[in-house]
Design a protein around this motif. Structure first.
Motif, PDB file in Angstrom:
ATOM      1  N   SER A 167       0.802  -1.219   0.000  1.00 37.94           N
ATOM      2  CA  SER A 167       0.000   0.000   0.000  1.00 37.94           C
ATOM      3  C   SER A 167       0.835   1.270   0.000  1.00 37.94           C
ATOM      4  O   SER A 167       0.652   2.138  -0.866  1.00 37.94           O
ATOM      5  CB  SER A 167      -0.950   0.002   1.204  1.00 37.94           C
ATOM      6  N   GLY A 168       1.761   1.397   0.946  1.00 40.31           N
ATOM      7  CA  GLY A 168       2.489   2.657   1.043  1.00 40.31           C
ATOM      8  C   GLY A 168       3.986   2.527   1.143  1.00 40.31           C
ATOM      9  O   GLY A 168       4.675   3.517   1.415  1.00 40.31           O
ATOM     10  N   GLY A 169       4.519   1.333   0.947  1.00 41.82           N
ATOM     11  CA  GLY A 169       5.959   1.159   0.997  1.00 41.82           C
ATOM     12  C   GLY A 169       6.534   1.532   2.352  1.00 41.82           C
ATOM     13  O   GLY A 169       5.969   1.220   3.397  1.00 41.82           O
ATOM     14  N   SER A 170       7.665   2.230   2.332  1.00 43.01           N
ATOM     15  CA  SER A 170       8.351   2.585   3.577  1.00 43.01           C
ATOM     16  C   SER A 170       7.505   3.467   4.476  1.00 43.01           C
ATOM     17  O   SER A 170       7.608   3.393   5.705  1.00 43.01           O
ATOM     18  CB  SER A 170       9.671   3.301   3.257  1.00 43.01           C
ATOM     19  N   ARG A 171       6.670   4.311   3.886  1.00 43.72           N
ATOM     20  CA  ARG A 171       5.844   5.195   4.715  1.00 43.72           C
ATOM     21  C   ARG A 171       4.866   4.390   5.566  1.00 43.72           C
ATOM     22  O   ARG A 171       4.791   4.572   6.790  1.00 43.72           O
ATOM     23  CB  ARG A 171       5.087   6.198   3.842  1.00 43.72           C
ATOM     24  N   SER A 172       4.117   3.504   4.964  1.00 46.23           N
ATOM     25  CA  SER A 172       3.145   2.729   5.738  1.00 46.23           C
ATOM     26  C   SER A 172       3.842   1.759   6.681  1.00 46.23           C
ATOM     27  O   SER A 172       3.397   1.552   7.820  1.00 46.23           O
ATOM     28  CB  SER A 172       2.185   1.974   4.808  1.00 46.23           C
ATOM     29  N   VAL A 173       4.955   1.164   6.235  1.00 47.68           N
ATOM     30  CA  VAL A 173       5.692   0.231   7.092  1.00 47.68           C
ATOM     31  C   VAL A 173       6.249   0.953   8.313  1.00 47.68           C
ATOM     32  O   VAL A 173       6.164   0.455   9.440  1.00 47.68           O
ATOM     33  CB  VAL A 173       6.822  -0.451   6.296  1.00 47.68           C
ATOM     34  N   THR A 174       6.814   2.139   8.115  1.00 52.07           N
ATOM     35  CA  THR A 174       7.412   2.877   9.234  1.00 52.07           C
ATOM     36  C   THR A 174       6.367   3.308  10.252  1.00 52.07           C
ATOM     37  O   THR A 174       6.568   3.153  11.469  1.00 52.07           O
ATOM     38  CB  THR A 174       8.156   4.126   8.701  1.00 52.07           C
ATOM     39  N   ILE A 175       5.258   3.837   9.788  1.00 52.58           N
ATOM     40  CA  ILE A 175       4.209   4.284  10.708  1.00 52.58           C
ATOM     41  C   ILE A 175       3.613   3.110  11.466  1.00 52.58           C
ATOM     42  O   ILE A 175       3.463   3.151  12.700  1.00 52.58           O
ATOM     43  CB  ILE A 175       3.095   5.033   9.939  1.00 52.58           C
ATOM     44  N   THR A 176       3.267   2.054  10.754  1.00 49.48           N
ATOM     45  CA  THR A 176       2.682   0.891  11.438  1.00 49.48           C
ATOM     46  C   THR A 176       3.694   0.224  12.361  1.00 49.48           C
ATOM     47  O   THR A 176       3.329  -0.262  13.439  1.00 49.48           O
ATOM     48  CB  THR A 176       2.145  -0.138  10.427  1.00 49.48           C
ATOM     49  N   ASP A 177       4.967   0.194  11.962  1.00 49.98           N
ATOM     50  CA  ASP A 177       6.007  -0.360  12.834  1.00 49.98           C
ATOM     51  C   ASP A 177       6.045   0.361  14.175  1.00 49.98           C
ATOM     52  O   ASP A 177       6.151  -0.263  15.235  1.00 49.98           O
ATOM     53  CB  ASP A 177       7.386  -0.231  12.172  1.00 49.98           C
ATOM     54  N   THR A 178       5.991   1.687  14.121  1.00 51.90           N
ATOM     55  CA  THR A 178       6.080   2.478  15.351  1.00 51.90           C
ATOM     56  C   THR A 178       4.880   2.229  16.253  1.00 51.90           C
ATOM     57  O   THR A 178       5.023   2.088  17.474  1.00 51.90           O
ATOM     58  CB  THR A 178       6.200   3.976  15.007  1.00 51.90           C
ATOM     59  N   VAL A 179       3.700   2.151  15.665  1.00 49.89           N
ATOM     60  CA  VAL A 179       2.506   1.830  16.449  1.00 49.89           C
ATOM     61  C   VAL A 179       2.637   0.435  17.058  1.00 49.89           C
ATOM     62  O   VAL A 179       2.316   0.214  18.237  1.00 49.89           O
ATOM     63  CB  VAL A 179       1.240   1.913  15.568  1.00 49.89           C
ATOM     64  N   MET A 180       3.121  -0.503  16.272  1.00 46.84           N
ATOM     65  CA  MET A 180       3.268  -1.871  16.756  1.00 46.84           C
ATOM     66  C   MET A 180       4.293  -1.967  17.873  1.00 46.84           C
ATOM     67  O   MET A 180       4.110  -2.724  18.833  1.00 46.84           O
ATOM     68  CB  MET A 180       3.642  -2.799  15.606  1.00 46.84           C
ATOM     69  N   PHE A 181       5.391  -1.217  17.759  1.00 42.91           N
ATOM     70  CA  PHE A 181       6.384  -1.289  18.825  1.00 42.91           C
ATOM     71  C   PHE A 181       5.834  -0.729  20.133  1.00 42.91           C
ATOM     72  O   PHE A 181       6.134  -1.252  21.217  1.00 42.91           O
ATOM     73  CB  PHE A 181       7.666  -0.561  18.443  1.00 42.91           C
ATOM     74  N   ALA A 182       5.033   0.322  20.046  1.00 39.27           N
ATOM     75  CA  ALA A 182       4.385   0.840  21.255  1.00 39.27           C
ATOM     76  C   ALA A 182       3.502  -0.238  21.878  1.00 39.27           C
ATOM     77  O   ALA A 182       3.461  -0.403  23.109  1.00 39.27           O
ATOM     78  CB  ALA A 182       3.565   2.076  20.911  1.00 39.27           C
TER      79      ALA A 182
END
Length: 528
Positions: A167-182
């Protein structure tokens, strides 16, 4: 639908919706590749650490903690050293050179298209192993929650990984990664693990220690040879420091300071999360010593020990741990095909039309590796630790020597780098595969002198090849100039802030880590 399934599906919908929203914010190929290089400290911290905290650490190794004791996790403590190596010695320099992939840097540094091709091959081999381990871990989690047969769950989890990366490449992966790490920190590391430890209590841990002598020793009563312990430190330290999925997170950063400070913050957060989770998993022995598949320990505990609400949150945190890693890995694998091969050799980006072609190729590669993952993980729910370890050892024996020498040693030559790649890969690979013909597991080290893990031999051989061959060949002026660009820059220029502030921050985080280690070891001695 029960509470576990409801909360799990809710988080799944949130992740996918967030990915689709971020896709709308995408502004072209560069944004898809590196988020436009605009990520700050906490986004880098979140995506790097979420990528690092994987199925191996939260599914495979929690199973090892349950079976052999929590201090068996010392095998991967070398991982924590990868943070300062990346934050202080590699990440800011690579970011400053402005590339997108490891292949970009190695081709420029060693003036060799062949190095780029080899980088792609080794990334696919090593990252492919990692990716399969994430599929296995995530499928085990979903199978335990939804009761769907393992192989069908593999199909479902691949679909989720593909949607996030597509869907969004690095942008979607980075944002979702940060939410997931929280989520991982809060739900799994503190709420769930803390609740498990509260339920068992210190008396429960002491009783477990009295019935299982050696359970809380660092080598599980001498069952783990020192050569294997040393090998795992090399494997997880230098393997993670040069893992493309981890290291290329630095390309997303807006400046060098963001990289350095993000690594220090990540180090401070990850140690208590991992340690508390492993101690909690080990404590489940006091509740149920007969779990047949140790990799399902936390899933069983979430559904049988804590309250249903806390258990549902924990399962969501577990899935976040593997989902965040897998989505980054499948994107990294795809960039190897689109950026390092297709764009470099077949379709130069010089127009809107060519950019669309490369973006389409990246997405087709995402689909390809999704299908590959399905076939590789099908029917193999017990290979998480072995296959994940092998992926990391490949990077330690190939990428780390050529990267660190390429950045820090101006006499490293093209021929030396190629020799280092080939020798490190072959030595580690052959020594890791031989045990399979002995009826042992992948990379079993018992047959080697001093039980030294194959990665030790491959790591030393790779550096030896680099130094010996480079001593008999020569570098070009362009190669020297690129290293000088890395070496002559001041520390302040490299990280974008007075280095004294970064050092204070780094020393503070490392001191906290030492104190936490000391407290953990003291806790173990009180139970012995």
């Amino acid at each position: 639908m029960n509470l576990y399934q409801g909360i799990f599906m809710l988080f799944l919908v949130i992740f996918i919706s967030l990915s689709m929203y971020q896709a709308k914010q995408n502004r072209g190929l560069n944004d898809f590749y590196t988020m436009g290089g605009n990520a700050g400290i906490w986004l880098i911290c979140g995506t790097y650490t979420a990528t690092l905290v994987s199925a191996l650490g939260m599914v495979g190794l929690t199973g090892s903690a349950y079976a052999n004791g929590p201090v068996a996790g010392i095998l991967v403590w070398g991982t924590f050293l990868a943070f300062p190596i990346t934050g202080l010695f590699m990440g800011p320099q690579l970011r400053r050179l402005g590339q997108v992939t490891i292949g970009d840097f190695l081709e420029a540094r060693y003036e060799s298209k062949f190095m780029r091709v080899m980088t792609t091959v080794i990334t696919i081999v090593g990252m492919g192993c990692f990716f399969v381990s994430q599929l296995v871990g995530s499928a085990l989690i979903v199978e335990g929650v939804l009761g769907i047969p393992y192989n069908y769950v593999v199909l479902l989890t691949v679909l989720v990984f593909v949607i996030i990366a597509w869907s969004g490449g690095s942008r979607s992966v980075t944002i979702t990664d940060t939410v997931m790490f929280a989520m991982i920190c809060l739900l799994l590391g503190f709420i769930f693990s803390g609740d498990i430890m509260r339920i068992i209590g210190i008396d429960g841990f002491k009783a477990l220690a009295s019935t299982k002598p050696g359970f809380y020793t660092a080598t599980s009563g001498g069952k783990i040879a020192w050569g294997a312990v040393l090998g795992w430190q090399i494997l997880w330290c230098f393997g993670n420091a040069s893992n493309p999925a981890n290291l290329t997170r630095c390309y997303l950063a807006k400046d060098g300071r963001s990289v350095t400070c993000a690594m220090m913050a990540a180090l401070a957060l990850i140690i208590p999360v991992v340690w508390m989770t492993h101690v909690a998993a080990a404590g489940i022995q006091a509740v149920n010593p007969d779990i047949q598949n140790p990799s399902t320990t936390l899933i069983w505990a979430a559904m049988n020990v804590v309250s249903p609400f806390v258990g549902a949150l924990a399962i969501s945190g577990l899935f976040a741990a593997v989902l965040s890693t897998a989505s980054t890995q499948i994107l990294t694998l795809s960039l190897c095909i689109s950026r390092d091969i297709y764009e470099r050799f077949y379709c130069k980006v010089d127009s809107v039309e060519s950019e669309k072609k490369v973006l389409l190729m990246t997405r087709m590669a995402i689909l390809f590796f999704g299908v590959y993952g399905i076939f590789a993980a099908w029917g193999n729910p017990t290979i998480i630790v072995q296959i994940g370890n092998f992926g990391s050892s490949v990077f330690a024996c190939t990428f780390f020597p050529v990267l660190i020498c390429g950045l820090r040693w101006k006499w490293a030559t093209r021929e030396g780098a190629i020799a280092s790649f080939v020798v490190g890969f072959l030595v580690d690979g052959v020594l890791s595969v031989i045990p399979l013909f002995m009826g042992q597991g992948l990379a079993w080290s018992g047959y080697l002198p001093f039980s030294l893990h194959p990665v030790v031999w491959g790591f030393v051989a790779s550096f030896a090849a680099m130094f010996i061959v480079s001593a008999h060949t020569s570098v070009t002026p362009t190669m020297k100039a690129l290293v000088d660009k890395c070496m002559t820059v001041t520390a302040e220029e490299n990280v974008g802030t007075p280095i004294a502030k970064v050092k204070q921050y780094a020393y503070g985080m490392l001191a906290a880590a030492v104190l936490f280690y000391s407290a953990a070891l003291w806790f173990a001695t009180q139970l012995g």
